[in-house]
Design a protein around this motif. Structure first.
Motif, PDB file in Angstrom:
ATOM      1  N   ASP A 720     -16.562  -8.827 -65.430  1.00 52.69           N
ATOM      2  CA  ASP A 720     -16.512  -9.010 -63.590  1.00 52.69           C
ATOM      3  C   ASP A 720     -16.674  -7.735 -62.938  1.00 52.69           C
ATOM      4  OD1 ASP A 720     -14.435 -10.561 -61.953  1.00 52.69           O
ATOM      5  OD2 ASP A 720     -13.871  -8.433 -62.056  1.00 52.69           O
ATOM      6  N   ALA A 721     -17.428  -8.613 -61.895  1.00 49.31           N
ATOM      7  CA  ALA A 721     -17.760  -7.234 -61.153  1.00 49.31           C
ATOM      8  C   ALA A 721     -16.603  -6.363 -61.492  1.00 49.31           C
ATOM      9  CB  ALA A 721     -18.992  -7.832 -59.489  1.00 49.31           C
ATOM     10  N   ASN A 722     -15.247  -6.537 -60.138  1.00 48.55           N
ATOM     11  CA  ASN A 722     -14.655  -5.651 -60.216  1.00 48.55           C
ATOM     12  C   ASN A 722     -14.419  -4.662 -60.841  1.00 48.55           C
ATOM     13  OD1 ASN A 722     -15.411  -6.560 -57.392  1.00 48.55           O
ATOM     14  ND2 ASN A 722     -13.560  -7.750 -56.935  1.00 48.55           N
ATOM     15  N   ALA A 723     -14.038  -5.014 -62.103  1.00 48.78           N
ATOM     16  CA  ALA A 723     -13.700  -4.384 -63.256  1.00 48.78           C
ATOM     17  C   ALA A 723     -14.554  -3.829 -63.915  1.00 48.78           C
ATOM     18  CB  ALA A 723     -13.188  -5.659 -64.074  1.00 48.78           C
ATOM     19  N   LEU A 724     -15.892  -3.674 -63.676  1.00 49.98           N
ATOM     20  CA  LEU A 724     -17.123  -3.382 -63.837  1.00 49.98           C
ATOM     21  C   LEU A 724     -17.082  -1.613 -62.954  1.00 49.98           C
ATOM     22  CD1 LEU A 724     -19.315  -2.375 -66.083  1.00 49.98           C
ATOM     23  CD2 LEU A 724     -20.409  -4.065 -64.790  1.00 49.98           C
ATOM     24  N   LEU A 725     -16.910  -1.814 -62.152  1.00 46.73           N
ATOM     25  CA  LEU A 725     -16.930  -1.290 -60.787  1.00 46.73           C
ATOM     26  C   LEU A 725     -15.704  -0.042 -61.390  1.00 46.73           C
ATOM     27  CD1 LEU A 725     -17.675  -3.043 -57.655  1.00 46.73           C
ATOM     28  CD2 LEU A 725     -19.284  -1.106 -58.953  1.00 46.73           C
ATOM     29  N   GLY A 726     -14.406  -0.837 -61.758  1.00 47.23           N
ATOM     30  CA  GLY A 726     -13.131  -0.049 -61.647  1.00 47.23           C
ATOM     31  C   GLY A 726     -13.667   1.115 -62.922  1.00 47.23           C
ATOM     32  N   VAL A 727     -13.983   0.234 -64.239  1.00 49.17           N
ATOM     33  CA  VAL A 727     -14.075   1.298 -64.564  1.00 49.17           C
ATOM     34  C   VAL A 727     -15.295   2.060 -64.795  1.00 49.17           C
ATOM     35  CG1 VAL A 727     -15.531   1.016 -67.316  1.00 49.17           C
ATOM     36  CG2 VAL A 727     -13.592  -0.513 -66.498  1.00 49.17           C
ATOM     37  N   VAL A 728     -15.711   2.233 -63.861  1.00 54.69           N
ATOM     38  CA  VAL A 728     -17.507   3.169 -63.424  1.00 54.69           C
ATOM     39  C   VAL A 728     -16.352   4.214 -62.627  1.00 54.69           C
ATOM     40  CG1 VAL A 728     -19.226   3.304 -62.247  1.00 54.69           C
ATOM     41  CG2 VAL A 728     -19.041   1.535 -63.819  1.00 54.69           C
ATOM     42  N   ARG A 729     -15.880   3.830 -62.326  1.00 55.37           N
ATOM     43  CA  ARG A 729     -14.491   4.597 -60.553  1.00 55.37           C
ATOM     44  C   ARG A 729     -13.978   5.469 -61.744  1.00 55.37           C
ATOM     45  NH1 ARG A 729     -10.025   3.351 -58.711  1.00 55.37           N
ATOM     46  NH2 ARG A 729     -10.036   1.082 -58.894  1.00 55.37           N
ATOM     47  N   SER A 730     -13.245   4.812 -63.322  1.00 55.54           N
ATOM     48  CA  SER A 730     -12.868   5.371 -63.407  1.00 55.54           C
ATOM     49  C   SER A 730     -13.430   6.952 -63.808  1.00 55.54           C
ATOM     50  CB  SER A 730     -11.849   4.713 -64.911  1.00 55.54           C
ATOM     51  OG  SER A 730     -12.336   4.054 -65.679  1.00 55.54           O
ATOM     52  N   LEU A 731     -14.683   6.590 -64.622  1.00 59.09           N
ATOM     53  CA  LEU A 731     -15.574   7.649 -65.562  1.00 59.09           C
ATOM     54  C   LEU A 731     -15.157   8.137 -64.330  1.00 59.09           C
ATOM     55  CD1 LEU A 731     -17.066   5.285 -68.122  1.00 59.09           C
ATOM     56  CD2 LEU A 731     -15.005   6.048 -68.373  1.00 59.09           C
ATOM     57  N   LEU A 732     -16.524   8.183 -63.464  1.00 59.22           N
ATOM     58  CA  LEU A 732     -16.865   9.201 -62.789  1.00 59.22           C
ATOM     59  C   LEU A 732     -15.756  10.012 -61.754  1.00 59.22           C
ATOM     60  CD1 LEU A 732     -19.643   6.729 -60.803  1.00 59.22           C
ATOM     61  CD2 LEU A 732     -19.671   8.682 -62.630  1.00 59.22           C
ATOM     62  N   ASP A 733     -14.096   9.485 -61.260  1.00 52.07           N
ATOM     63  CA  ASP A 733     -13.361  10.030 -60.831  1.00 52.07           C
ATOM     64  C   ASP A 733     -12.485  10.036 -62.039  1.00 52.07           C
ATOM     65  OD1 ASP A 733     -11.964  11.534 -59.288  1.00 52.07           O
ATOM     66  OD2 ASP A 733     -11.375   9.876 -58.241  1.00 52.07           O
ATOM     67  N   PRO A 734     -11.946  10.753 -63.557  1.00 52.02           N
ATOM     68  CA  PRO A 734     -10.560  10.323 -64.280  1.00 52.02           C
ATOM     69  C   PRO A 734      -9.686  10.556 -63.415  1.00 52.02           C
ATOM     70  CG  PRO A 734     -12.745  12.276 -64.729  1.00 52.02           C
ATOM     71  CD  PRO A 734     -13.257  12.073 -63.330  1.00 52.02           C
ATOM     72  N   GLU A 735      -9.540  11.165 -62.437  1.00 47.01           N
ATOM     73  CA  GLU A 735      -8.732  12.860 -61.755  1.00 47.01           C
ATOM     74  C   GLU A 735      -7.879  11.800 -60.876  1.00 47.01           C
ATOM     75  OE1 GLU A 735      -7.262  14.556 -64.130  1.00 47.01           O
ATOM     76  OE2 GLU A 735      -8.657  15.175 -64.921  1.00 47.01           O
ATOM     77  N   GLY A 736      -8.763  10.889 -60.287  1.00 43.74           N
ATOM     78  CA  GLY A 736      -8.519  10.236 -58.726  1.00 43.74           C
ATOM     79  C   GLY A 736      -7.229   9.674 -59.551  1.00 43.74           C
ATOM     80  N   PRO A 737      -6.630   9.224 -57.942  1.00 42.45           N
ATOM     81  CA  PRO A 737      -4.890   8.021 -57.861  1.00 42.45           C
ATOM     82  C   PRO A 737      -5.055   7.690 -58.387  1.00 42.45           C
ATOM     83  CG  PRO A 737      -6.495   8.337 -55.356  1.00 42.45           C
ATOM     84  CD  PRO A 737      -7.239   8.931 -56.398  1.00 42.45           C
ATOM     85  N   ASP A 738      -5.868   6.260 -58.934  1.00 40.77           N
ATOM     86  CA  ASP A 738      -5.652   5.143 -60.235  1.00 40.77           C
ATOM     87  C   ASP A 738      -5.888   5.988 -61.048  1.00 40.77           C
ATOM     88  OD1 ASP A 738      -4.950   3.598 -57.651  1.00 40.77           O
ATOM     89  OD2 ASP A 738      -6.915   3.501 -56.801  1.00 40.77           O
ATOM     90  N   ALA A 739      -6.223   6.532 -61.847  1.00 41.05           N
ATOM     91  CA  ALA A 739      -6.842   6.652 -62.963  1.00 41.05           C
ATOM     92  C   ALA A 739      -5.369   7.082 -63.661  1.00 41.05           C
ATOM     93  CB  ALA A 739      -7.314   8.213 -62.747  1.00 41.05           C
TER      94      ALA A 739
END
Length: 755
Positions: A720-739
């Motif tokens: 799923d496009a959004n899910a894949l983007l969510g995985v990318v976001r979590s790896l690029l910003d592991p300390e982000g607010p949604d991590a």
């Protein structure tokens, strides 16, 4: 002098036979000489005769008697000696009689195996031997066990009639009973007239002596012999009785023991024969069984091979189907989002239908793969700590919008005794509940769907004496219902319940897979239905506690279930949608999102600052997938490079040191994804480079294998496009607010597995 010499030799010195030789005497001297010589002669003849008799007696000859003429006291001595010899002769004869007859009768009884035959032989020999005219032989216990408590049975007679002395508890009457108790013979002399009658062809009479002789052996009595005679039994006869009964007792006991031995031997031989026959039969059956086992093993090998081929075929087919399906779903997703607003309402509806059809095809692939895993015994169950509130929140978030879309009521009721948490496989529980609730909504056109959760007790099928606690998830609906003859068949693969409104659809695999999954979880599914009134499908899973797993989360409180009954906030409908779209509910941590969600939404604006400017390297040999992912990442503001195989991927990475993340396809010709990731990780420059493993092949152990090769995350195609983007976001910003901690990050596609 001569007279004196003879008198001295015979009278004093004991030299018999002497005579006085005197010549020329007469008168008184002549008379004296003659008297002395006569005295010596008489004394010599008497003493020598006595000596001859006593010497013969000493040598065992009792036939000699003192025959010389004697007078006076010598005559008394003669009579006494003759009486003594006579007594000795009688005693010796009695002893010889006893010994010879005991030996003779004992010899006659040897070799016989029949009790009645021995008893008849004893009476035929014993009765006339002791000058008796009547005899009866009674044996204790007719079955030959030697138990006197069964009474006495007449087995042989001599001039007597058959008579059974059956006394119940006491073996015999009167004197017989007394003789048995004392184990001694009883002699009756001068019995009254009519006591016993001995008769012949020309007369009859009453005996004057009756003897009752018990036959003992060790501490028991084996029988009784009763004899009667017209004369008195002598002491020799009585002594013979006392000695002979021991011999009879030994003989009878030997026969009884031999009979038992022969019986046991016969039984043993019979059993041996039966065992031999059974052994032959067992050997034959074993040979057949061995042949059957060999055939079964051959068939099992063939089935295992076929199952392996089928699993490999399905895995390969899933790869071949998922690859084009992945790009199809991504393109459909991009069209549905229509970020530029170029599509008409009909075109957007067409895109949504394309997306939903693609998702239905994906669900069919997943169901077939699940069924294949269950049949092959490869379905893994991974139990872990699972808060009940989180599971029900997933159900509520998934089906609340569907209920609103169908215009149906949807309630979740939780009993007060329901546990706060479970120790089970949450993903499989979601899959089962998703199947049951999807069916309920599909076949319900009006009314409501209800999920009731309560703790119940039940009997363990494998241990009927054991009562276990189960958590019951009862899915109730007011739909069309199921005919009774369909209640069992609907759990078979590819079977579907009849719907008068024609709403079937689906693969017919959901309930079959759910039943198998319930069994793997240690529970079962019970179906109840009434056509026209609705159905209830109840999932029973054991209430078990697992290891304490710390989640850092507050335990759910009583009363929170009320929130599930409230509608979720709905997002505004887009122009032309023709329906109200549900707002985006979050999936429970560590679990998958619902399979029946409305199409897998616009990209959130808050992700743009995180993803914008990132450089993504896609390594995939499928140009359709590369093009689709390029559009997805490009819309999020990311630049994309791509390579068609592992070697080109490493070269491209070396030429682009600004690459932020790699999306690595696993199944590629030549250098596959595993080898490529290992090569990348071997370079110190790329130790921290995020890598997402992307594959369309669903095989057990693949996620672990990918992680071991160097991947940070593992994603199934179609992604799923959004899910894949969510995985990318979590790896690029592991300390982000949604991590979230690894293993608890939400995944928005049933084909994404968090590590």
């Amino acid at each position: 002098d001569e007279v004196t010499r003879v008198a001295r030799e015979v009278g004093t010195e004991g030299n018999l036979g002497g005579q006085a030789q005197v010549r020329g005497v007469s008168g008184v001297w002549k008379d004296l000489t003659n008297n002395v010589n006569e005295l010596a002669l008489n004394l010599t003849s008497q003493v020598r005769n006595i000596a001859e008799v006593t010497s013969a007696v000493t040598q065992g000859d009792m036939s000699r008697m003192i025959t010389v003429e004697t007078r006076g006291e010598v005559s008394e001595l003669k009579n006494n000696i003759n009486q003594m010899v006579s007594n000795l002769r009688e005693t010796t004869q009695a002893k010889d009689w006893l010994e010879s007859n005991l030996t003779r009768l004992a010899g006659l009884m040897q070799g016989h195996r029949d009790l009645m035959e021995v008893a008849d032989l004893v009476l035929r020999e014993l009765t006339p031997l002791v000058k008796a005219q009547y005899g009866a032989f009674f044996l204790a216990d007719a079955d030959g066990k030697g138990d006197p408590g069964k009474g006495l049975v007449y087995i042989a007679g001599y001039a007597s009639q058959e008579r059974t002395l059956d006394t119940g508890e006491m073996p015999g009457h009167g004197l017989v009973q007394q003789a048995i108790q004392q184990k001694k013979r009883i002699l009756i002399e001068d019995p009254p007239p009519g006591y016993i009658t001995i008769n012949s062809g020309i007369g009859e009479g009453t005996p004057i002596s009756v003897v009752i002789i018990p036959i003992p052996f060790e501490d028991k009595v084996l029988g009784v012999i009763e004899l009667a005679s017209f004369s008195r039994f002598s002491n020799v006869h009585l002594a013979f009785f006392d000695q002979f009964v021991d011999t009879i007792g030994v003989a009878i006991n030997t026969i009884i023991a031999n009979s038992r031995t022969e019986a046991l031997l016969g039984q043993s031989q019979q059993l041996t024969t039966q065992l031999q026959d059974r052994s032959v039969e067992l050997q034959r059956q074993q040979a057949e069984l061995q042949r059957s086992n060999e055939q079964l093993e051959e068939k099992a090998a063939q089935l295992a091979s076929a199952s392996r081929y089928k699993s490999e075929f399905l895995a390969n087919m899933s790869h071949e189907l998922r690859s084009p399906l992945s790009s199809l779903l991504i393109y459909a997703r991009l069209l549905c989002d229509d970020t530029d607003g170029n599509l008409s309402a009909d075109e957007q509806s067409f895109a949504q239908n394309i997306y939903q059809s693609g998702y239905d095809l994906l669900q069919l692939i997943n169901d077939i793969l699940d069924l294949s895993k269950v049949e092959a015994g490869r379905m893994d169950i991974q139990p872990r700590y699972l808060p009940l509130a989180k599971l029900l929140d997933y159900v509520n978030a998934t089906f609340r919008p569907i209920a609103a879309d169908h215009g149906l009521g949807f309630d979740i009721e939780v009993s007060q005794d329901a546990p706060h948490d479970l120790y089970s496989d949450g993903q499989r529980l979601q899959q089962i509940l998703r199947n049951l609730l999807s069916n309920a909504f599909k076949f319900t056109s009006e009314g409501h769907v209800r999920l009731r959760v309560e703790k119940v007790t039940g009997v363990d099928d494998e241990s009927p004496d054991t009562v276990d606690e189960f958590l019951a998830f009862a899915v109730e609906d007011t739909g069309t219902g199921i005919p009774p003859d369909k209640l069992t068949t609907i759990f078979e693969a590819f079977e579907q319940a009849h719907d008068p409104h024609g709403r079937t659809g689906g693969t017919g695999l959901g309930l079959s897979i759910s039943r198998e999954l319930a069994g793997l979880l240690g529970g079962k599914i019970v179906a109840e239905s009434e056509p026209g009134r609705g159905s209830t499908f109840t999932l029973l899973v054991p209430v078990a506690t697992g290891p304490a797993v710390g989640t850092g989360e507050q335990q759910p409180r009583r009363g929170e279930a009320a929130a599930w009954a409230a509608p979720r906030e709905l997002a505004p409908a887009r122009p032309g949608d023709g329906a109200v779209r549900p707002a985006e509910p979050a999936a429970p941590p560590g679990e998958v999102e619902p399979a029946s969600r409305a199409p897998h939404r616009a990209q959130k604006n808050r992700e743009a600052p995180i993803l914008s400017g990132a450089h993504i390297l896609i390594v995939d040999d499928d140009p359709r997938m590369v093009t689709a992912l390029t559009h997805v990442f490009g819309r999020a503001g990311m630049s994309v490079s791509h390579a068609v195989n592992g070697e080109e991927g490493i070269s491209t990475l070396d030429q682009n040191p600004d690459v932020s993340l790699v999306v690595m396809d696993i199944m590629m010709p030549g250098m596959d994804g595993y080898e490529t990731m290992q090569a990348i990780r071997s370079d110190p420059r790329y130790k921290a480079l995020p890598i997402i493993a992307l594959t369309a092949k669903v095989v057990a152990g693949e996620p672990e294998k990918a992680i071991a090769a160097g991947a940070n995350e593992y994603v199934h195609k179609p992604a799923d496009a959004n899910a894949l983007l969510g995985v990318v976001r979590s790896l690029l910003d592991p300390e982000g607010p949604d991590a979230e901690p690894s293993g608890d990050r939400p995944a928005a596609s049933p084909n994404i597995e968090a590590t």
